[in-house]
Design a protein around this motif. Structure first.
Motif, PDB file in Angstrom:
ATOM      1  N   VAL A  10       1.105  -1.065   0.398  1.00 55.70           N
ATOM      2  CA  VAL A  10       0.135  -0.167   0.321  1.00 55.70           C
ATOM      3  C   VAL A  10       0.813   1.312   0.455  1.00 55.70           C
ATOM      4  CG1 VAL A  10      -2.004   0.866   1.501  1.00 55.70           C
ATOM      5  CG2 VAL A  10      -1.987  -0.707   1.019  1.00 55.70           C
ATOM      6  N   ILE A  35      -3.514   9.705   3.185  1.00 55.84           N
ATOM      7  CA  ILE A  35      -3.314   9.312   4.145  1.00 55.84           C
ATOM      8  C   ILE A  35      -4.963   8.151   4.131  1.00 55.84           C
ATOM      9  CG2 ILE A  35      -4.052   9.665   7.316  1.00 55.84           C
ATOM     10  CD1 ILE A  35      -1.838  11.702   6.440  1.00 55.84           C
ATOM     11  N   ARG A  49      -3.926   5.167   1.229  1.00 56.37           N
ATOM     12  CA  ARG A  49      -4.034   4.324   2.200  1.00 56.37           C
ATOM     13  C   ARG A  49      -4.428   3.993   3.374  1.00 56.37           C
ATOM     14  NH1 ARG A  49       2.476   6.521   3.313  1.00 56.37           N
ATOM     15  NH2 ARG A  49       3.282   6.433   1.278  1.00 56.37           N
ATOM     16  N   MET A  82      -5.785  -0.366   3.386  1.00 58.99           N
ATOM     17  CA  MET A  82      -5.966  -1.349   4.512  1.00 58.99           C
ATOM     18  C   MET A  82      -6.957  -1.844   4.376  1.00 58.99           C
ATOM     19  SD  MET A  82      -2.805  -1.569   4.798  1.00 58.99           S
ATOM     20  CE  MET A  82      -2.147  -2.748   6.256  1.00 58.99           C
TER      21      MET A  82
END
Lengths: 479, 416
Positions: B259, B338, B341, B345
């Motif tokens: 990632v 952010i 990501r 995840m």
């Protein structure tokens, strides 16, 4: 001894025949290789970047044009912490502290932008450094490979055959231990290669490898001891898994949580507020009329025998800046030291349990030898602070002695007077180069000597347990 | 039902079952207590600092005679209070900022300040309920279940048992369900007590329990499948441990690397550097270089008289604002990166029950990336309201007075 070696050889042949053992050993080896290789290349790249960034930051500061010296106090400077050689294997506090720090007047900034700020969140094991792979996962591999080395023979009654053919239980235990130790050494090879290629110096490298070797020996001895004391392989596995869970995964975290409760940390903001209230007595260095400086004024006027600050041979505003920075820094350092002492106390609290778990022993000793532990980081903070204080006071010195009070207070009148209130870039040479070095090899060795001692005690203790267990072998059988 | 009671009696005699039950209860209680304690000390800290900051504000404000210095010397405390459920999961609260002391200077220079704890201990990690439920529980499953069938095979009872109870699966299932249920209740009971004490809503409690249930179900099914296929106990354990390694470590770590490689984010250091350079350079640039981009963004102040003096507060705050404006694209990209990501995840977590459980729990507890983003936005909008309050005094006709300053915005945490 020859018998022991041949038993070890037999065990290796058994492992190579068993698909599961082979698969476990191979995938473990692959895992350690990948983690050592990936981290090493990443850290060495990072090291080059930070070294060049440091030089760049120094040059940029010194190349600034003529300015009012106080502008440069706020312009500030960056220091970078270059990773040590062994940081490639054990990054220690690096992922949590951030690696760059901004230095400026009137403030002690903390290191900013730790890698976790923008990193993807992947759970508690996400920072899987080679060190952690060795500390946490390798024992699990050894357990899966070795829980049955002796108990398996007992279950199949083959130990009785071995003993009756004249092989002493001790040689059997020794042979089995050597076989498992062989696996441990095989697993250590990537670490050894990584350490050698890190070029950390002979003593440091040797100590680093010795620590991990002792840790592995301790685990191997625990495994063969449990295996020789257990009636059944399944019991042996159960005990070993429980031990791993307890010593490696549970106990460290339980103790860390306890240390946070027993020795609470003040947050940075709380410390800031304490500093602010303490500073009320120091005064604002930007405002020479602050009543806190009236004593300085009186002293200076008396010293030079004049009645007005305008008549002083020094720039009063520069003197104020110097004095207030010194007083402020004293308070800041006092609180910074308190904070560091508190962190150290927490660390010592956790460390005081190291005799309970070789994992805790190794975890902290490994960081110390790699030069990536909290105490080394504290020294970095102190050295960076010394650099900050030095250049800020150097600039304040120029402010006090190289610029007249008259030019200074009239600096905002028009653009011409603004140009007069500047000093030449020669004054930016007050900034010294910054090189941070980890502790010397002998110092690091001294700091881990007690941990090494504890590891040796673990090894000796389990040698005895294993030895006694091995002597009982035939009795258990026939009893 | 008879077989269930018989199995219950058997389980109650099994030392491994009793020890596991006891240990998990202990862990669940300990982590809950530590978590409650941590939340409580955070709340005390917030209360204390808020008081101090207010006190400091009154002290500083009383000494100022113009809007510029008032904005310079007055600090505000912003924070994200722990939710009543925060005790179950520290989440990102130890790594990402959730409290700040900010003032009306450029926000980009202030908002990334992170106050992490003792870094030496961060490496060892903390023990929170989410960790126990998501990552440790499977290990207890392995310990409790790996020998379930093997022990009967070893003792030559399996064929007999299988013959007397269908094909033996029924019996195995009963045992497995019973043990899973015991583990689950060992984990859940202390949590329910702690959550009730902390005033957690029933809905949230159910969500946490559901997350744990997902993990338990997946592991029960997995264990049942493996147990039925492999005769040897140790081999079963090794295979299950391999699964644990895959779920708890390999997939999360591999996913993280992937990632981070696929979704690039700007380097935070560069953002700070650019922001500082812009603000510093402004001192030496002609005043228009600051005022033009400022007025472009704030056309309502176009009529403000030109800057004539060497130093004026409104110019000073204009270049603070321009400093923020310059790095706006980087800052946005960082924040979006952010989030991206985190979303990625979330997909990775679908392949790892442990990560999924942890994410679900910290999401419910408001200690995940989304909550951090919410706080980040909250601080930004508060800072904006500070600017909106002060600008009319600097660029417009509003007079500075202590009375007017009583209308100074005060921070309210954005909850929900």
């Amino acid at each position: 001894m020859r018998i022991a070696i041949s038993i070890a050889g037999q065990e290796w042949r058994y492992w190579s025949r068993t698909k599961l053992a082979g698969a476990v050993a191979l995938s473990a080896l692959l895992l350690v290789c990948i983690s050592v290789y990936a981290t090493s290349s990443q850290v060495s790249k990072e090291r080059d970047t930070r070294e060049s960034l440091q030089i760049e930051a120094q040059d940029t500061f010194r190349d600034q044009p003529a300015r009012h010296p106080h502008r440069m106090v706020h312009y500030g400077h960056y220091v970078f912490r270059t990773p040590t050689a062994l940081a490639s294997l054990d990054p220690g506090v690096d992922p949590f502290t951030g690696t760059v720090m901004f230095l400026e007047g009137h403030r002690q900034n903390s290191a900013t932008f730790s890698p976790s700020y923008d990193g993807a969140q992947a759970g508690p094991f996400s920072r899987l450094s080679p060190a952690l792979v060795y500390q946490l996962l390798a024992p699990l591999i050894l357990i899966v490979m070795g829980f049955g080395v002796i108990s398996r023979e007992r279950e199949a009654n083959t130990d009785r055959i071995l003993v009756s053919s004249g092989i002493s239980p001790i040689s059997m235990w020794l042979g089995k231990t050597m076989a498992l130790l062989g696996i441990a050494i095989l697993l250590l090879i990537p670490l050894l290669l990584g350490t050698v290629s890190a070029r950390a110096g002979f003593v440091v490298s040797l100590t680093f490898i010795a620590l991990y070797f002792l840790y592995f020996v301790a685990w191997v001895l625990v495994i063969t001891a449990v295996s020789s004391w257990s009636q059944r392989s399944s019991v042996s596995l159960l005990i070993l898994l429980g031990a791993w869970l307890f010593f490696c995964a549970l106990l460290p975290r339980v103790i860390v949580s306890a240390s946070n409760t027993a020795i609470p940390n003040n947050s940075q903001i709380e410390t800031d507020m304490d500093v602010i209230f303490a500073m009320r007595s120091v005064g604002d260095g930007h405002n020479a009329n602050d009543p806190a400086f009236s004593r300085l004024r009186a002293n200076l006027l008396e010293e030079y025998g004049v009645s007005r600050v305008e008549d002083l041979p020094v720039n009063f505003r520069g003197m104020v800046a110097q004095t207030s920075e010194a007083e402020l820094t004293q308070i800041l350092n006092e609180y910074a030291e308190k904070r560091m002492a508190n962190h150290h106390k927490q660390t010592q609290f956790v460390k005081s349990f190291e005799f309970l778990s070789p994992f805790i022993t190794l975890q902290s000793a490994s960081m110390i030898v790699a030069g990536t532990d909290g105490k080394t980081h504290h020294r970095f903070l102190r050295e960076a602070e010394a650099l900050r204080f030095e250049f800020v006071q150097g600039l304040n010195e120029a402010h006090a002695h190289k610029m007249s009070y008259d030019n200074d207070i009239n600096r905002s009148k028009d653009s011409e007077s603004n140009l007069r209130a500047r000093v030449s870039p020669d004054n930016w040479r007050v900034l010294n180069d910054f090189h941070f070095h980890a502790d010397s090899a002998s110092m690091r060795l001294e700091r881990v000597s007690s941990s090494l001692g504890i590891m040796v005690i673990w090894v000796l203790a389990f040698t005895i347990v294993g030895f006694v267990g091995a002597r009982r072998l035939p009795e258990i059988d026939h009893g | 039902m008879d077989s269930f009671i018989r199995e219950w009696k058997l389980a109650m005699k099994d030392r491994v079952v009793l020890v596991s039950f006891f240990v998990v209860t202990l862990l669940s209680s300990y982590s809950s207590i530590v978590g409650l304690n941590e939340s409580a000390s955070e709340l005390t800290m917030i209360e204390r600092v808020e008081k101090q900051v207010n006190q400091d504000r009154e002290y500083s404000l009383a000494k100022q005679s113009d809007a510029g210095s008032a904005a310079y010397y007055v600090f505000h405390f912003t924070y994200d209070p722990p939710s009543s459920l925060a005790f179950v999961s520290r989440g990102v609260r130890d790594e990402l900022p959730w409290k700040h002391r900010i003032r009306m200077l450029a926000l980009e220079g202030q908002i990334y300040e992170t106050d992490a704890g003792n870094p030496q201990l961060s490496g060892l990690g903390k023990l929170d309920f989410a960790f126990v439920a998501a990552f440790l529980l499977p290990l207890f499953f392995i310990i409790l279940l790996y020998d379930l069938r093997a022990v009967e095979i070893r003792n030559n009872r399996w064929h007999f048992l299988a013959a007397t109870s269908g094909d033996g699966r029924q019996l195995l299932m009963t045992r497995l369900v019973l043990r899973s249920f015991l583990l689950l209740s060992a984990l859940i009971l202390p949590f329910v007590v702690a959550a009730t004490y902390s005033g957690v809503s029933l809905m949230q409690m159910m969500l946490v329990i559901a997350a744990v249930l997902v993990n338990t179900l997946i592991w029960s099914v997995l264990a049942f499948f493996v147990i039925n296929r492999i005769k040897s106990g140790p081999t079963t354990a090794a295979v299950l441990l391999g699964c644990w390694f895959l779920f708890a470590i390999a997939i999360p770590v591999g996913g993280k690397h992937l990632v981070e490689k696929l979704i690039e984010v700007p380097r935070g250091g560069e953002l700070l550097l650019t922001q500082r350079e812009t603000v510093n350079d402004a001192w030496d640039l002609p005043k228009e270089a600051t005022m033009l981009p400022f007025l472009e963004r704030h056309p309502q102040w176009t009529n403000t008289p030109p800057i004539t003096k060497q130093f004026e507060w409104r110019w000073y705050y204009a270049f603070q604002q321009v400093g923020d404006q310059t790095v706006e694209p980087i800052s946005k990209a960082l924040s979006e990166g952010i989030v991206k990501r985190d979303t990625a995840m979330g997909l990775v977590a679908l392949a790892s029950p442990s990560l999924l459980t942890q994410r679900l729990i910290s999401q419910t507890a408001n200690t995940d990336i989304k909550s951090f983003q919410r706080y980040d936005k909250c601080v930004r909008s508060f800072h904006q309201s500070l600017r909106e309050f002060h600008y009319p005094m600097m660029f417009g006709n509003v007079e500075y007075s202590l009375e007017h300053m009583t209308g100074l915005p005060s921070f309210k945490p954005c909850i929900n």
